[in-house]
Design an enzyme around this catalytic site. Structure first.
Site, PDB file in Angstrom:
ATOM      1  N   ASP A  14     -43.237 -58.085 -36.647  1.00  0.00           N
ATOM      2  CA  ASP A  14     -44.033 -57.184 -37.429  1.00  0.00           C
ATOM      3  C   ASP A  14     -43.394 -57.592 -39.165  1.00  0.00           C
ATOM      4  OD1 ASP A  14     -45.077 -56.209 -34.978  1.00  0.00           O
ATOM      5  OD2 ASP A  14     -43.711 -54.628 -35.005  1.00  0.00           O
ATOM      6  N   GLY A  16     -45.045 -59.343 -40.788  1.00  0.00           N
ATOM      7  CA  GLY A  16     -46.173 -59.915 -41.799  1.00  0.00           C
ATOM      8  C   GLY A  16     -46.363 -61.234 -41.788  1.00  0.00           C
ATOM      9  N   LYS A  17     -46.068 -61.730 -40.537  1.00  0.00           N
ATOM     10  CA  LYS A  17     -46.149 -63.251 -40.577  1.00  0.00           C
ATOM     11  C   LYS A  17     -47.574 -63.738 -40.591  1.00  0.00           C
ATOM     12  CE  LYS A  17     -43.961 -63.234 -36.545  1.00  0.00           C
ATOM     13  NZ  LYS A  17     -43.439 -61.823 -36.508  1.00  0.00           N
ATOM     14  N   GLY A  41     -49.111 -58.879 -32.623  1.00  0.00           N
ATOM     15  CA  GLY A  41     -50.370 -58.784 -33.124  1.00  0.00           C
ATOM     16  C   GLY A  41     -50.090 -58.871 -34.550  1.00  0.00           C
ATOM     17  N   HIS A  42     -51.278 -59.507 -35.191  1.00  0.00           N
ATOM     18  CA  HIS A  42     -51.312 -59.812 -36.491  1.00  0.00           C
ATOM     19  C   HIS A  42     -52.378 -59.015 -37.118  1.00  0.00           C
ATOM     20  CE1 HIS A  42     -48.223 -63.010 -36.095  1.00  0.00           C
ATOM     21  NE2 HIS A  42     -49.020 -63.861 -35.913  1.00  0.00           N
ATOM     22  N   GLN A 222     -43.231 -62.341 -33.061  1.00  0.00           N
ATOM     23  CA  GLN A 222     -42.123 -61.598 -32.686  1.00  0.00           C
ATOM     24  C   GLN A 222     -40.940 -62.037 -33.971  1.00  0.00           C
ATOM     25  OE1 GLN A 222     -42.892 -62.930 -29.444  1.00  0.00           O
ATOM     26  NE2 GLN A 222     -44.588 -61.407 -29.539  1.00  0.00           N
TER      27      GLN A 222
HETATM   28  P1  IMP Z   1     -42.742 -57.634 -24.276  1.00  0.00           P
HETATM   29  O1  IMP Z   1     -42.700 -58.456 -25.285  1.00  0.00           O
HETATM   30  O2  IMP Z   1     -43.948 -56.896 -24.097  1.00  0.00           O
HETATM   31  O3  IMP Z   1     -42.089 -57.633 -23.085  1.00  0.00           O
HETATM   32  O4  IMP Z   1     -41.666 -56.347 -24.912  1.00  0.00           O
HETATM   33  C1  IMP Z   1     -40.501 -56.573 -25.067  1.00  0.00           C
HETATM   34  C2  IMP Z   1     -39.922 -56.081 -26.627  1.00  0.00           C
HETATM   35  O5  IMP Z   1     -40.237 -56.720 -27.595  1.00  0.00           O
HETATM   36  C3  IMP Z   1     -40.406 -54.521 -26.751  1.00  0.00           C
HETATM   37  O6  IMP Z   1     -39.422 -53.810 -27.626  1.00  0.00           O
HETATM   38  C4  IMP Z   1     -41.492 -54.615 -27.890  1.00  0.00           C
HETATM   39  O7  IMP Z   1     -41.680 -53.755 -28.435  1.00  0.00           O
HETATM   40  C5  IMP Z   1     -41.252 -55.790 -28.510  1.00  0.00           C
HETATM   41  N1  IMP Z   1     -42.200 -56.746 -28.971  1.00  0.00           N
HETATM   42  C6  IMP Z   1     -43.009 -57.618 -28.355  1.00  0.00           C
HETATM   43  N2  IMP Z   1     -43.968 -58.238 -29.013  1.00  0.00           N
HETATM   44  C7  IMP Z   1     -43.634 -57.713 -30.216  1.00  0.00           C
HETATM   45  C8  IMP Z   1     -44.347 -57.971 -31.614  1.00  0.00           C
HETATM   46  O8  IMP Z   1     -44.995 -58.848 -31.841  1.00  0.00           O
HETATM   47  N3  IMP Z   1     -43.792 -57.215 -32.560  1.00  0.00           N
HETATM   48  C9  IMP Z   1     -42.795 -56.289 -32.482  1.00  0.00           C
HETATM   49  N4  IMP Z   1     -42.076 -55.854 -31.263  1.00  0.00           N
HETATM   50  C10 IMP Z   1     -42.568 -56.611 -30.140  1.00  0.00           C
END
Ligand code: IMP
Length: 426
Positions: A14, A16-17, A41-42, A222
């Protein structure tokens, strides 16, 4: 000449990529995602309109082609939905290419993700419940269904039947009803039919494009602290967001990577569970959350807020080989009297400058801060670094000093024009 640039998150995702990759993609011919799935999510502002992307690379608005690499796990239903939303808003999606080696997320992965989280109770990871972990487990267990198999109705049917038989046994242990083969098969056959024209050997195509002199941007999802190897295990995602994963997840040689830009917020945020040394559980945290609109794009959860953590961003420099930093959301800090930056941790009476490997130790780390005076001016319209209030300039320079990475861009607002370019990439 720079031909390839990787953009990675240097915190907990998150950062802001999306904005930076969208901006850089105006100079790239090709944009590639190499790991993760629709857990990412962007939010991208393009021509005054807001777009939410989960699977499709941000380059979709400008680049000649966008690739979903073999390192990804792809939910076909979510991908088609995302394509439809873009199409309805007049954005052409015919430039999408999907790797035949990427893995498919199926309904049982999502179901398992939810069940496992439930079972873990207060030890839960706080996943996005998109089935990411279970899909990667199947990949490494060598029972996953790849996109190239998914678009072959015969192989897809055979593998789905075998996998579902096993998963339904698991569901019975959880006291859950079995999932129906025919229902999933019929629904997903249609998705396979829709996606088939986009499927290709992306590694092969990327190699050809590289040889033709095309500029390629690799977009990480991520951030480093969610990396399965280098993050705060087990509170991580199931892939490697760091730059090293580009080579495997896109199928290109590591020697072809020219620049690695780390995207960093001017402060820290985290969603989900796990230790967070610089966390602010006070009115300063609320102030930043409100001004930065810090709510998850995928889940809508309020994000946890903290001061800038130089230990983490330095870890990102080390692991990903950062060649430049792009600081986002500097404008959010306007109005705070004093700003803190974490330069080291204290653990059992000792100063350390790395993230310990165990959560037990990490949760015992207390941050060592330096303090800097803030600024009160609105900086959202500033175009040159030298026009920033002196305290803001000093804050940016301090980040550079702590992380030992040159700052190449500073973002002062969500719009593409609200970007201060310090060094031109590409
Ligand atoms: P998963 O990727 O859904 O298995 O989640 C594992 C961990 O990564 C959790 O703490 C999620 O909130 C975090 N997470 C996964 N994708 C993102 C992202 O794009 N931004 C922020 N946190 C993420």
């Amino acid at each position: 000449m720079t031909k390839t640039v990787v953009v990675v998150g240097t915190q907990w995702g998150d950062e802001g990529k999306g904005k930076i990759t969208e901006y850089l993609s105006s100079k790239a011919n090709i944009v590639v995602r190499y790991q993760g799935g629709n857990n990412a999510g962007h939010t991208i502002v393009f021509k005054q309109e807001k777009f939410k992307l989960n699977l499709i690379p941000s380059g979709i608005f400008r680049a000649e082609k966008v690739y979903l690499g073999n390192g990804m796990v792809i939910n076909p239903k979510a991908l088609i939905e995302e394509m439809k939303v873009l199409n309805r808003k007049g954005i052409d999606t015919s430039s999408i290419r999907i790797s035949n080696r990427a893995h498919v997320i199926l309904p049982y992965h999502i179901e398992l993700d939810c069940l496992q989280e439930e079972l873990k109770a207060d030890q839960k990871v706080g996943t996005t419940k998109k089935g990411i972990g279970p899909a990667y487990v199947d990949k490494y267990d060598r029972i996953g269904i790849r996109i190239g198999e998914f678009i072959d109705s015969e192989i897809f049917g055979e593998k789905l039947q075998i996998n579902l038989a096993e998963k339904n046994k698991l569901f019975s242990l959880y006291n859950k009803p079995p999932l129906c083969f025919q229902e999933i098969y019929q629904e997903y056959l249609e998705y396979a039919r829709i996606l088939k024209p986009y499927v290709t050997d992306t590694s092969y195509e990327l190699d050809e494009a590289y040889r033709l002199g095309k500029k390629i941007l690799f977009e990480g999802a991520q951030g480093i602290m969610l990396d399965i190897d280098h993050g705060t295990y087990p509170f991580v995602t199931s892939s490697n967001p760091s730059a090293g994963a580009v080579s495997i997840g896109a199928g290109i040689g590591p020697n072809l990577i020219d620049e690695v830009v780390g995207v960093v917020k001017a402060y820290s945020t985290r969603v989900g569970e796990g230790a967070f040394p610089t966390e602010l559980k006070d009115e300063i945290g609320d102030y930043i959350r409100d001004r930065g609109n810090e709510y998850g794009t995928v889940t809508g959860r309020p994000r946890r807020i903290g001061w800038f953590d130089g230990v983490i961003v330095s870890q990102s420099r080390r692991v990903s080989g950062l060649t430049g930093l792009s600081i986002n959301l500097l404008d959010v800090l306007s109005g705070l009297k004093t700003l803190k930056l974490c330069v080291a941790y204290e653990l059992a009476g000792e100063e350390i400058k790395y993230v310990p490997a165990t959560i037990k130790e990490f949760s015992k780390c207390t941050p060592k801060y330096i303090e800097m005076p803030g600024w009160s001016e609105d900086i959202t319209q500033i175009k040159q670094f030298s026009e920033l209030p002196l305290n803001a300039q000093n804050y940016v320079k301090k980040i550079e000093e702590i992380t030992k990475v040159p700052v190449v861009m500073v973002s002062v607002g969500p719009d593409r024009e609200q970007t201060i370019i310090i060094k031109t990439i590409f």
